[in-house]
Design a protein around this motif. Structure first.
Motif, mmCIF file in Angstrom:
data_model
loop_
_atom_site.group_PDB
_atom_site.id
_atom_site.type_symbol
_atom_site.label_atom_id
_atom_site.label_comp_id
_atom_site.label_asym_id
_atom_site.label_seq_id
_atom_site.Cartn_x
_atom_site.Cartn_y
_atom_site.Cartn_z
ATOM 1 N N THR A 266 0.817 -1.222 0.000
ATOM 2 C CA THR A 266 0.000 0.000 0.000
ATOM 3 C C THR A 266 0.851 1.273 0.000
ATOM 4 O OG1 THR A 266 -0.105 -0.142 2.427
ATOM 5 C CG2 THR A 266 -1.948 -1.092 1.189
ATOM 6 N N GLU A 268 2.124 3.261 -2.183
ATOM 7 C CA GLU A 268 1.770 4.345 -3.096
ATOM 8 C C GLU A 268 0.456 5.022 -2.741
ATOM 9 O OE1 GLU A 268 3.651 5.483 -5.563
ATOM 10 O OE2 GLU A 268 5.242 4.046 -5.115
ATOM 11 N N ILE A 269 -0.397 4.360 -1.952
ATOM 12 C CA ILE A 269 -1.738 4.902 -1.680
ATOM 13 C C ILE A 269 -2.018 5.042 -0.192
ATOM 14 C CG2 ILE A 269 -2.741 4.062 -3.839
ATOM 15 C CD1 ILE A 269 -3.776 1.625 -2.316
ATOM 16 N N HIS A 271 -1.687 7.292 1.923
ATOM 17 C CA HIS A 271 -2.263 8.544 2.410
ATOM 18 C C HIS A 271 -3.743 8.701 2.037
ATOM 19 C CE1 HIS A 271 1.474 10.096 3.959
ATOM 20 N NE2 HIS A 271 2.075 9.959 2.792
ATOM 21 N N ARG A 272 -4.245 7.797 1.226
ATOM 22 C CA ARG A 272 -5.651 7.902 0.827
ATOM 23 C C ARG A 272 -6.574 7.589 1.999
ATOM 24 N NH1 ARG A 272 -5.937 7.960 -4.824
ATOM 25 N NH2 ARG A 272 -3.945 8.830 -5.540
ATOM 26 N N ARG A 273 -7.720 8.237 2.017
ATOM 27 C CA ARG A 273 -8.642 8.083 3.144
ATOM 28 C C ARG A 273 -9.227 6.679 3.238
ATOM 29 N NH1 ARG A 273 -12.881 12.837 2.472
ATOM 30 N NH2 ARG A 273 -12.677 12.144 0.310
ATOM 31 N N TYR A 274 -9.267 5.972 2.107
ATOM 32 C CA TYR A 274 -9.886 4.645 2.125
ATOM 33 C C TYR A 274 -8.920 3.547 2.578
ATOM 34 C CZ TYR A 274 -7.709 4.608 -2.545
ATOM 35 O OH TYR A 274 -6.836 4.708 -3.597
ATOM 36 N N ILE A 275 -7.706 3.914 3.020
ATOM 37 C CA ILE A 275 -6.737 2.926 3.493
ATOM 38 C C ILE A 275 -6.655 2.966 5.018
ATOM 39 C CG2 ILE A 275 -4.315 2.246 3.517
ATOM 40 C CD1 ILE A 275 -5.728 1.617 0.918
ATOM 41 N N ASP A 313 -11.156 -2.536 4.092
ATOM 42 C CA ASP A 313 -11.089 -1.273 3.358
ATOM 43 C C ASP A 313 -11.043 -1.572 1.858
ATOM 44 O OD1 ASP A 313 -8.514 -2.158 2.885
ATOM 45 O OD2 ASP A 313 -7.535 -0.664 4.153
#
Length: 322
Positions: A266, A268-269, A271-275, A313
């Protein structure tokens, strides 16, 4: 002498096509004329002296160390890591002396771009200026080795680190564990775990994620592979509150997440809210089993996730769909 050399000149200038010397001027015997010393001087003068100061400023990356550091940081943010070496060379041509922060930014960018040769080059350049790499820099180099599946190089970096009197920390061992895991070196990964335990360091979620990755990458893949991954997910629950002394608050880690340092799926992503970052072990296990094509293992781990009271998630659901 107009249109020719000075008397008795023995110049050996090439045949010139009439274009600037920077434009591939040497061409085979067709509509060419010999270029004399006097002609060469005129060509160089018209080529380089015609550049106005304001035009030079436009072509140049920056003018001082502060501006260069800003440019390097911007390139990292844009993931244009392939330009870092070019900017560094430009800096040296301008006579600008890089500082520790400059090398830190350069090596972080090389790590994020998985550019191992650049990372090693920048570290060597850092040493040549009299600046010695610290633990954080060595951690970044080890991580870059892992991104390039080069565990041997990662171990050599650790040995050099010790020879130079730089003390490894928790982050160092976890980065090394994950570097070995990228090559499927389960034996080395467990040896590092033993070293960590002997040093009084607890195992955190990134350690278990690294061990899971090691089993996924080990060849040949057998029926035991997925069962070991599921077993590691179960073991990780007992250590969920125990964190290795990784120094995550280290100022040198600004702009770099632990997921990036340890090559977690994870990264690369993150910082996304869905993680949900609490699900690192589940993310790694589901990703591994999906890569291995084991539907049964994916379903088993998904059920364990629900039993632990977590909602999957978007990353977890993506692995189930795969």
């Amino acid at each position: 002498m107009a249109g020719g050399c000075v008397p008795n000149c023995k110049c050996v200038w090439p045949w010139y096509s009439g274009k600037s010397l920077g434009s591939a001027s040497v061409l085979p015997q067709q509509n060419l004329f010999p270029l004399t010393c006097e002609g060469a001087l005129l060509v160089f003068t018209s080529t380089f002296s015609a550049v106005a100061p304001e035009e030079y400023v436009k072509r140049n990356y920056a003018n001082n160390i502060s501006e260069y550091n800003t440019v390097l940081g911007s390139l990292n943010a844009q993931r244009r890591n392939f330009l870092l070496r070019d900017v560094y060379d430009d800096m040296l041509l301008d006579g600008v002396q890089p500082i520790r922060d400059t090398f830190h930014t350069l090596i972080v960018g090389a790590m994020k771009g998985a550019r191992l040769q650049d990372a090693l080059y920048f570290m060597d350049e850092m040493k040549s200026t009299g600046l010695m790499p610290d633990t954080t820099i060595y951690n970044f180099i080890i991580s870059t080795c892992g991104k390039n599946k080069n565990s041997d190089c990662a171990i050599q970096v650790l040995e050099e680190m010790k020879r130079c009197g730089v003390k490894p920390r928790g982050q160092t061992y976890i980065a090394l564990l994950c570097a070995c895991a990228s090559c499927g070196r389960v034996d080395r990964a467990y040896a590092i775990v033993r070293d960590m335990t002997a040093a009084g360091l607890g195992l955190n979620k990134y350690c278990y994620a690294g061990l899971i990755t090691a089993f996924k990458n080990r060849e040949p893949v057998t029926e035991e592979t997925t069962s070991k991954i599921i077993e590691l997910v179960k073991q990780s629950k007992g250590w969920s509150s125990v964190e290795a002394s990784s120094g995550s608050g280290d100022s040198g880690m600004i702009g770099v997440t632990e997921e990036e340092l340890y090559n977690i799926p994870t990264a690369e992503i993150v910082h996304r809210r869905y993680i949900n970052r609490q699900l690192t072990v589940y993310h790694t296990a589901l990703h591994a089993c999906a890569d291995l094509g084991s539907k049964e293992a994916v379903e088993k781990i998904s059920e364990m996730l629900k039993q632990d009271g977590y909602a999957p998630d978007l990353f977890c659901m993506t692995q189930v769909i795969r």
